[in-house]
Design a protein around this motif. Structure first.
Motif, mmCIF file in Angstrom:
data_model
loop_
_atom_site.group_PDB
_atom_site.id
_atom_site.type_symbol
_atom_site.label_atom_id
_atom_site.label_comp_id
_atom_site.label_asym_id
_atom_site.label_seq_id
_atom_site.Cartn_x
_atom_site.Cartn_y
_atom_site.Cartn_z
ATOM 1 N N PRO A 196 16.323 23.668 94.095
ATOM 2 C CA PRO A 196 17.644 24.112 93.657
ATOM 3 C C PRO A 196 18.064 25.366 94.409
ATOM 4 N N ALA A 197 19.273 25.316 94.934
ATOM 5 C CA ALA A 197 19.752 26.433 95.723
ATOM 6 C C ALA A 197 20.659 27.324 94.889
ATOM 7 N N ALA A 198 21.132 26.767 93.759
ATOM 8 C CA ALA A 198 22.109 27.519 92.969
ATOM 9 C C ALA A 198 22.164 26.960 91.549
ATOM 10 N N ARG A 199 22.869 27.691 90.685
ATOM 11 C CA ARG A 199 23.179 27.189 89.344
ATOM 12 C C ARG A 199 24.676 27.056 89.212
ATOM 13 N N LEU A 200 25.078 26.024 88.518
ATOM 14 C CA LEU A 200 26.496 25.813 88.278
ATOM 15 C C LEU A 200 26.762 26.068 86.798
ATOM 16 N N ILE A 201 27.674 26.985 86.510
ATOM 17 C CA ILE A 201 27.985 27.301 85.107
ATOM 18 C C ILE A 201 29.437 26.918 84.839
ATOM 19 N N THR A 202 29.611 26.069 83.837
ATOM 20 C CA THR A 202 30.977 25.701 83.487
ATOM 21 C C THR A 202 31.047 25.386 82.000
ATOM 22 N N ARG A 203 32.063 25.856 81.354
ATOM 23 C CA ARG A 203 32.261 25.681 79.915
ATOM 24 C C ARG A 203 31.001 26.003 79.122
ATOM 25 N N GLY A 204 30.320 27.075 79.529
ATOM 26 C CA GLY A 204 29.151 27.524 78.777
ATOM 27 C C GLY A 204 27.880 26.743 79.048
ATOM 28 N N HIS A 205 27.979 25.670 79.882
ATOM 29 C CA HIS A 205 26.766 24.931 80.227
ATOM 30 C C HIS A 205 26.370 25.264 81.647
ATOM 31 N N GLU A 206 25.082 25.058 81.911
ATOM 32 C CA GLU A 206 24.703 25.280 83.302
ATOM 33 C C GLU A 206 23.677 24.253 83.759
ATOM 34 N N ARG A 207 23.679 23.979 85.076
ATOM 35 C CA ARG A 207 22.669 23.098 85.657
ATOM 36 C C ARG A 207 22.369 23.540 87.092
ATOM 37 N N SER A 208 21.206 23.064 87.599
ATOM 38 C CA SER A 208 20.798 23.443 88.957
ATOM 39 C C SER A 208 21.517 22.602 90.000
ATOM 40 N N LEU A 209 21.734 23.176 91.131
ATOM 41 C CA LEU A 209 22.376 22.469 92.239
ATOM 42 C C LEU A 209 21.493 22.518 93.479
ATOM 43 N N LEU A 210 21.422 21.392 94.188
ATOM 44 C CA LEU A 210 20.781 21.388 95.499
ATOM 45 C C LEU A 210 21.798 21.869 96.524
ATOM 46 N N LEU A 211 21.290 22.222 97.683
ATOM 47 C CA LEU A 211 22.170 22.717 98.740
ATOM 48 C C LEU A 211 23.288 21.704 99.041
ATOM 49 N N GLU A 212 22.902 20.421 99.011
ATOM 50 C CA GLU A 212 23.883 19.363 99.259
ATOM 51 C C GLU A 212 25.059 19.429 98.290
ATOM 52 N N GLU A 213 24.717 19.687 97.006
ATOM 53 C CA GLU A 213 25.773 19.727 95.989
ATOM 54 C C GLU A 213 26.637 20.975 96.151
ATOM 55 N N VAL A 214 25.992 22.045 96.636
ATOM 56 C CA VAL A 214 26.771 23.256 96.906
ATOM 57 C C VAL A 214 27.791 22.947 97.999
ATOM 58 N N GLU A 215 27.307 22.184 98.991
ATOM 59 C CA GLU A 215 28.183 21.789 100.094
ATOM 60 C C GLU A 215 29.390 20.999 99.571
#
Lengths: 212, 406
Positions: free
Chosen positions: B198-217
């Motif tokens: 996981p390269a990052a976390r995505l936080i939206t509407r109080g929830h969060e999940r891990s993101l791979l570099l591809e998803e960041v792209e």
């Protein structure tokens, strides 16, 4: 001094699994060359490797009619050409700085590369009988018809030169094309020299100038 | 050529530096010095290796230009691996030209790869790419191919092009297998891991999940309004509002985005963005000013509207607000956030951007350096800091091929 361009008659190799050629000799029918951990014999007619002997082979190679002599690290190995067995070891005169090797007149002749010297050595004991100074880094050494020839390799330049065995003066010089190296030199007794091509991994036949 | 030199060079090639040293340990002629230098480099004594290679370069005669150039390349590679980027680039360029001029294309390419790796390390991927393009495409030895593909992957990762990065890493892996150098294969594998962790976390509407570099792209093409804590910016597609030099505004934007679509109380904003222990009237006044500034900055992307108890974010032209955060938000995350742009930063520039004292930043950097999260190069005022995971830098040495066959 006579100076001319070397006439390359034929090229052998590069050979599979041979990274560099460190020494060359000729047994009358086959050309032998040293390639690090092997001695290989090549039929000059078809250019194929006929036979190999597994033996440390880091620099010059010579043949006295029955034995192959091969420099490895800081010693000269005497090898039975028929069986490939190492029969004896004598110290190399350059203590590891040795490059070319020739057999003539009952002696071994050893080129000492960066010292720009050729030593005449007793093949039984390794004793240095005399030393000839050259002007260039010495690689291969060979005798033919009473002429002493050696290869030079300094930086990017190589040539084959005949020197006066008494004074070391250059009598004749054959320049190889730029970027063509001479590692190992042997005459076939006739009008050809065989020279190792260093890290090109090949062997070249160069014409010996005719005597007038 | 020379017997012992040949024997020592063969030992080195076979991965036996001690065997090579045994043969030339007491000799001081040029090829022996070079061999000893390489052996010491392989044994990890880079300082000694550098000195030996430098003496070797001096000891080779004027006719031995190629041998000398190979020594220079080896010395520069050692400098690069020890993250000393202060070496004169002209010396490397000259050595490269010499090698190319004498037909030693493999080592010339090696010199080019070293230059490209340096540029990538300095955060100059465009120049690195140009340097790679200049390298004459001969059939490269497998180890060189690995170096090349790792630089290509490094550039692609820098530019968030994961597909290109993955393809380059695949090529690097197969070349590494061909080269048969385990350290190199391990290097490729660890670089590949960058793409699978996981390269990052995505936080939206109080929830969060891990993101791979591809998803960041993929986020770059998403419609959403993204509050990007990596770059300290707010963006939607190509509209970008950089807030790197306005940490308070960025903190406010992030708090608002994390709560979206809900609003955030004044107290929460003040404690979150001003790091205030208790809230008083002066804080409320300051909040009004800062919100005003944020509103101006965010105008093209969103509105910041007042609610009964605080403020709320209203994105324009999109129904979605995301916060892109580091996978782990640790101590000194703010320092890391700046460094993660890949540029070399001086501590004074970081202090300015973070709005703290140079001494505080210095302490943070030193602490991060101890845990290998950041690294520095240069000394004194010229010292620069950056985050280490820059792919394309085999820490092992490849060193110029047949250094000693002259």
């Amino acid at each position: 001094m006579k100076r001319s361009a070397a006439e390359i008659v034929r090229e052998y190799g590069p050979f599979a699994g041979v990274e560099a050629v460190h020494g060359v000799t000729y047994d009358g029918t086959h050309v032998w060359f040293a390639s690090g951990d092997r001695l290989n014999s090549v039929d000059p007619a078809d250019g194929k490797i006929a036979r190999s002997i597994d033996v440390a082979a880091h620099a010059g190679t010579a043949f006295d009619g029955r034995h192959l002599f091969q420099i490895a690290e800081d010693r000269i190995q005497k090898i039975d050409a028929a069986t490939g067995k190492v029969l004896a070891n004598i110290p190399a005169p350059g203590g590891g700085g040795d490059s070319g090797l020739a057999w003539a007149e009952g002696s071994l002749w050893v080129g000492q590369y960066r010292e720009r010297k050729i030593h005449q050595v007793d093949p039984q004991t390794g004793k240095v009988l005399r030393t000839i100074e050259s002007k260039r880094f010495v690689t291969g050494v060979t005798w033919v018809d009473g002429e002493l020839w050696h290869g030079t390799w300094e930086g990017e330049d190589s040539d084959i030169r005949r020197i006066d065995p008494d004074t070391g003066n250059v009598l004749e010089q054959l320049d190889l094309p730029a970027g063509t190296m001479v590692s190992g030199l042997e005459s076939d007794g006739g009008d050809r020299f065989f020279c190792g091509g260093g890290d090109r991994g090949n062997v070249r036949a160069v014409r010996r100038p005719k005597r007038s | 050529m020379e017997s012992l030199i040949t024997a020592a060079a063969r030992a080195l090639q076979a991965g036996d530096p001690l065997g090579a040293l045994n043969r030339v340990a007491l000799r001081n002629d040029a090829p022996s010095l070079a061999l000893r230098g390489i052996a010491m480099a392989q044994l990890g004594d880079l300082t000694k290796a550098k000195t030996l290679l430098r003496s070797a370069a001096r000891a080779f005669g004027p006719r031995e230009a190629v041998a000398r150039a190979r020594c220079v390349v080896a010395e520069v590679e050692i400098a690069l691996v020890s993250r000393d980027l202060t070496w004169p680039t002209k010396t490397l360029a000259a050595a490269r030209a010499t090698l190319e001029g004498h037909g030693d294309l493999a080592n010339a390419a090696h010199a080019g790869h070293i230059e490209a790796r340096r540029l990538l390390l300095l955060g100059r991927p465009d120049e690195a790419e140009r340097t790679l393009a200049e390298i004459k495409s001969t059939p490269l030895p497998p180890a060189s191919q690995v170096a090349r593909e790792l630089v290509i992957a490094g550039i692609a990762i820098r530019r968030l092009r994961t597909k290109a990065a993955r393809a380059a890493l695949d090529r690097a892996a197969s070349a590494a297998r061909q080269a048969g150098i385990p350290a190199l294969a391990a290097e490729v594998e660890s670089t590949s891991r960058v793409l699978d962790t996981p390269a990052a976390r995505l936080i939206t509407r109080g929830h969060e999940r891990s993101l791979l570099l591809e998803e960041v792209e993929d986020l770059a093409t998403s419609e959403a309004l993204v509050v990007d804590t990596f770059h300290h910016a707010v963006r939607r597609r190509c509209i970008l509002v950089p807030l790197g030099r306005r940490p308070v505004l960025f903190a406010l934007a992030r708090i608002l985005a994390q709560a979206w679509p809900a609003d955030v109380s004044r107290e929460a904003l003040i404690t979150g963005a001003f790091q205030a222990r208790h809230v008083d009237e002066s804080h409320r006044a300051r909040l009004r000013v800062e919100i005003g500034r944020l509103r101006t900055k965010l105008k093209p992307l969103a509105d910041v509207s007042a609610t009964r108890q605080g403020f709320a974010l209203t994105p324009r032209k999109t129904p979605q607000v995301l916060v892109l955060a580091r996978p782990v938000e640790e101590k000194h995350a703010n320092v890391l956030a700046f460094l993660s742009d890949g540029e070399p930063w001086s501590s004074s520039a970081l202090a300015l951007a973070l709005g703290t004292s140079a001494r505080t930043v210095q302490r943070a950097l030193e602490e991060l350096a101890r845990s290998n999260k950041v690294q520095s190069f240069g000394h004194g005022r010229a010292r620069r800091w950056m985050t280490p995971p820059v792919p394309g830098f085999p820490t092992g040495l490849l060193l110029p091929g047949p250094l000693l066959k002259t």
